[in-house]
Enzyme design. Structure first.
Site, PDB file in Angstrom:
ATOM      1  N   PHE A 217       0.864  -1.190   0.000  1.00 35.16           N
ATOM      2  CA  PHE A 217       0.000   0.000   0.000  1.00 35.16           C
ATOM      3  C   PHE A 217       0.895   1.234   0.000  1.00 35.16           C
ATOM      4  O   PHE A 217       1.694   1.427   0.916  1.00 35.16           O
ATOM      5  CB  PHE A 217      -0.915   0.034   1.231  1.00 35.16           C
ATOM      6  CG  PHE A 217      -1.854   1.217   1.209  1.00 35.16           C
ATOM      7  CD1 PHE A 217      -3.126   1.105   0.669  1.00 35.16           C
ATOM      8  CD2 PHE A 217      -1.442   2.457   1.693  1.00 35.16           C
ATOM      9  CE1 PHE A 217      -3.979   2.212   0.617  1.00 35.16           C
ATOM     10  CE2 PHE A 217      -2.284   3.563   1.637  1.00 35.16           C
ATOM     11  CZ  PHE A 217      -3.552   3.438   1.099  1.00 35.16           C
ATOM     12  N   LYS A 357       2.302  10.472   8.391  1.00 36.86           N
ATOM     13  CA  LYS A 357       1.653   9.986   9.621  1.00 36.86           C
ATOM     14  C   LYS A 357       2.323  10.501  10.904  1.00 36.86           C
ATOM     15  O   LYS A 357       2.190  11.669  11.239  1.00 36.86           O
ATOM     16  CB  LYS A 357       1.617   8.456   9.586  1.00 36.86           C
ATOM     17  CG  LYS A 357       0.632   7.927   8.501  1.00 36.86           C
ATOM     18  CD  LYS A 357       0.376   6.466   8.696  1.00 36.86           C
ATOM     19  CE  LYS A 357      -0.515   5.856   7.639  1.00 36.86           C
ATOM     20  NZ  LYS A 357      -1.889   5.717   8.068  1.00 36.86           N
TER      21      LYS A 357
END
Lengths: 500, 500
Positions: A217, A357
């Site tokens: 991903f 993140k």
């Protein structure tokens, strides 16, 4: 303001959490007690099912504005503290998913609140600059203090970006430009390059490819999506590129019982990588770069050995492909080292390492030889956000000051040990406990049971996330300590016992 | 803190700007005086060439960390105010480029500083949520108060995103999903769709296309870059899609002298659009959507008539393509209306309108029928940033309270009139003055002279940007008033006079 919160916090910490004090079947023999005074709550506290009535009402309202099919519940971030996420119905959950692995040091950390209340910092939040043309005077210092202080081995260069997908897109572009410059022998495009690229044609827009892995991903914009192969729902209906996709090793657990099988599996995947590189070169779409996660996260927490990654890095070098390690989810300390690739034990792990993140800002580190020479090649209006660098610098201070990587290693050991014990206790239900630091996962017998377990656990006060087809992923923040591990294990054990 | 700034500001405003008081050839007969008490400086004030020594030193330092080929100079954002950008060498410039058109109400607006110093807002800045799964309780209210209060006609739905490229990428995905759902007759994919998409193949990753325009700019990630055709440097070396590219009308100025020619030019472009739609359908790559800017910005400030856009919108409808208006640069009030498409005078301008820059957050409005039904289709970790919505809500308050759209219309009229007068005065140098509101541009005889003029003007205290091959683009913030127009015109006139 921080002091008001602190005194309220002190009052709250005096409250006894009745739920945890209730008798019941507890996990192993460890008590869930705190080892130090934290800026957070004593434990979960549930008042309604989740989502509760207030969440449902807000979801309905938001549903009139946008798609809400993925909404879990609405949060009261003002009241959330440390490892505890409070929802709008007053439920307080131990958060082991942390906004899809993106909260580095828990909610409302006092150090970050202090950054916000310092008048000197106001300007960074209200005047977002176009960093590529007009950076603020503190920018080199802030980069040095924040990102460069955690630069991966061999990489003293870094470019910030807004998010993970954008970081990967620009990392891909960097590899394409580097590859074409090598082919040309210099960085100046031909007239043919210039004319053809304006209408999306080769040689200006060349037939180059990025090799990615099944289960990987790397994001959801069209370039990064072409390298994402974790779930169909992400990719459906979006045009893509004919780029090579290699198998990622599917290791068997426990690792020590499947040494030979796993070595063979990794060798098979590496062989396939080389075959694909040759095949795509022959097709006239050479592989400019290989992109891989150190642990496939969204795709199901798939691990591979350091030897696998070191061999892959050598294959990239041998075939003159750039090697891009995507640490968007693994970076920032959750594996017990700041970067997951540090576990490989090599001082030349990659040509590019992307992040987002927990780093609060997106971006990528890169080797000097990959820098596009000319202006406006890797560029956009904002190119990140200096206000995020400001917060990141403080996050890194906290990580160092509170020695959080050692804490993560300690909590991770307790978590993985607990997961091993639970899977031994419930063999029909759980398997393949695995992890590095607190970046752990365990498989459930099937996807439906996994989903049910996650919801039941949430209603009992622990918020978890899934990944892959049937895994639960653990993504606590770096302030997740051993006593939090035991709170989770106790609650999860109770649920599994009832599920039996 | 705001009060400290205010008193410092008052002290500063007492200083006489000597440069502006000096005698010289002034523009027309208008004096550059202020009409109200502003929270900003009296005028430009230059101490060194730009970039000055401190900027050069910082550029060298940053050059050790990343590519600095596009850096103009380093800024002192703390000292910047309203329309004035202060650099690290103490130069104070009237900013008519505003961070590539992204500062809505000037630097350090007191209303935004107040947002930052309100303790209630701290949590929004330190706890960035995964908006798609765990929105904050205030999210529906903040969306209603901010973005929905300026929703384009026919669009009550909005999805936030991190930046302009990402907004366009997700708008494209939305159109692809909508198109495939229409083809299927429902939103549930077939097994073949699911299997094929995982390896980037049709029908799961279908051969669909987006029609874009030569000269258009929609961003730099790989999907949006495939629709960008403004400058080769943005596209070079990056693989792309075989998508149709139509000509954008190249209008001749002054418009009133070329009515027939311009009408013909627009008709030619519209015809070509229809031909391309048919051709790509025959090629098996149907056009799912058309993307266009109301004014091509980066591509050279190219305008077209409302009739052109209304016809194009009808063509999209006729051929069942979605119509996506990219207002990333034009949106937010600079044309004198909040959205540039409002000048078309239609209540069904588009199916999707994307935004970013002045809106502080990226995102896109869309019609209800374009909403992807299932979860995780249009999704990523952050999906925007609620702290930006907080600031945007206040920006919109200021726009309303200070009636800034009327101000923009007034300043824009003065600016465009001044540009017309200058091009009449210097016909060999300037031509094609054009614009809407303060979103204006003028062409210079060639690119080199344009670049030189921009640098000379910068050294005289006005910061401008270029676009296209030989245009200067004017992108002041919404607090750019008539007296700022005259400061610019006076200085620019002096420079042109010396250039003669």
């Amino acid at each position: 303001m921080a002091s008001t919160l602190l005194s309220r916090q002190l009052a709250l910490s005096l409250q006894v959490n009745l739920r945890l004090a209730a008798p019941g079947c507890r996990y192993v023999s460890k008590a869930a007690h705190k080892t130090q005074v934290d800026f957070e709550y004593d434990g979960p506290s549930m008042k309604t099912q989740v989502p509760g009535p207030h969440s449902l009402e807000l979801t309905k309202r938001l549903g009139e504005i946008q798609n809400v099919a993925a909404i879990n519940f609405f949060c009261n971030y003002e009241e959330s503290r440390g490892n505890y996420l409070v929802d709008v119905d007053g439920n307080r959950m131990l958060d082991i998913y942390t906004q899809i692995s993106s909260i580095p040091i828990g909610y409302n950390h006092p150090a970050l609140q202090k950054i916000m209340t310092d008048p000197q910092n106001v300007s960074a939040f209200v005047n977002r600059p176009a960093l590529g043309i007009l950076p603020p005077k503190s920018f080199p210092d802030k980069l040095t203090e924040s990102l460069l202080s955690v630069a991966p081995s061999g990489m003293a260069r870094v470019q910030t970006m807004a998010c993970g997908s954008c970081s990967n897109e620009n990392a891909f572009k960097t590899m394409f430009i580097w590859y074409r410059n090598k082919e040309r022998g210099h960085s100046t495009p031909s007239d043919d390059d210039i004319t053809s690229c304006m209408i999306n044609k080769s040689p200006g827009c060349p037939d180059l490819s990025i090799l990615s892995f099944m289960g990987g991903f790397h994001g959801r914009t069209m370039g990064s999506l072409a390298t994402t192969h974790s779930k169909a729902i992400h990719k459906l209906d979006v045009p893509s590129f004919d780029w090579p996709i290699a198998p990622f090793p599917m290791l068997q657990y426990p690792l020590e019982e499947f040494v030979r099988e796993n070595t063979q599996e990794e060798a098979r995947c590496l062989e396939e990588v080389e075959d694909l590189i040759v095949k795509w070169r022959q097709k006239g779409m050479p592989v400019a770069g290989i992109v891989i996660e150190p642990i496939q996260a969204e795709g199901g927490d798939n691990h591979a050995s350091p030897a696998f990654f070191k061999s892959l890095r050598n294959i990239a070098r041998k075939h003159s492909c750039a090697f891009h390690v995507d640490e968007v989810q693994t970076g920032g300390g959750a594996t017990g080292k700041f970067w997951a690739h540090e576990h490989w034990g090599t001082d030349d792990p990659a040509d590019i390492v992307s992040f987002s993140k927990k780093l609060l800002t997106g971006g990528f580190f890169y080797k000097p030889e990959l820098q596009a020479e000319k202006p406006y090649r890797i560029f956009n209006t904002w190119m990140g956000d200096p206000s995020k660098n400001l917060l990141l610098a403080e996050v890194l201070n906290v990580i160092r000051r509170e020695n959080l990587l050692a804490e993560v290693t300690r909590s991770g050991k307790a978590l993985l040990q607990g997961l091993h014990e639970l899977q031994a206790k419930y063999p029909g239900l759980l398997s393949r406990a695995r992890g590095q630091g607190t970046f752990c996962a365990i498989d459930v017998c099937n996807g439906d049971t996994r989903d049910k377990l996650i919801l039941t656990t949430r209603n009992m006060g622990v918020y978890l996330g899934g990944c892959g087809d049937q895994s639960i992923r653990f993504r606590p923040s770096l302030v997740f300590k051993e006593h939090h591990v035991h709170i989770f294990l106790n609650i999860f054990n109770d649920i599994l016992a009832q599920h039996k």
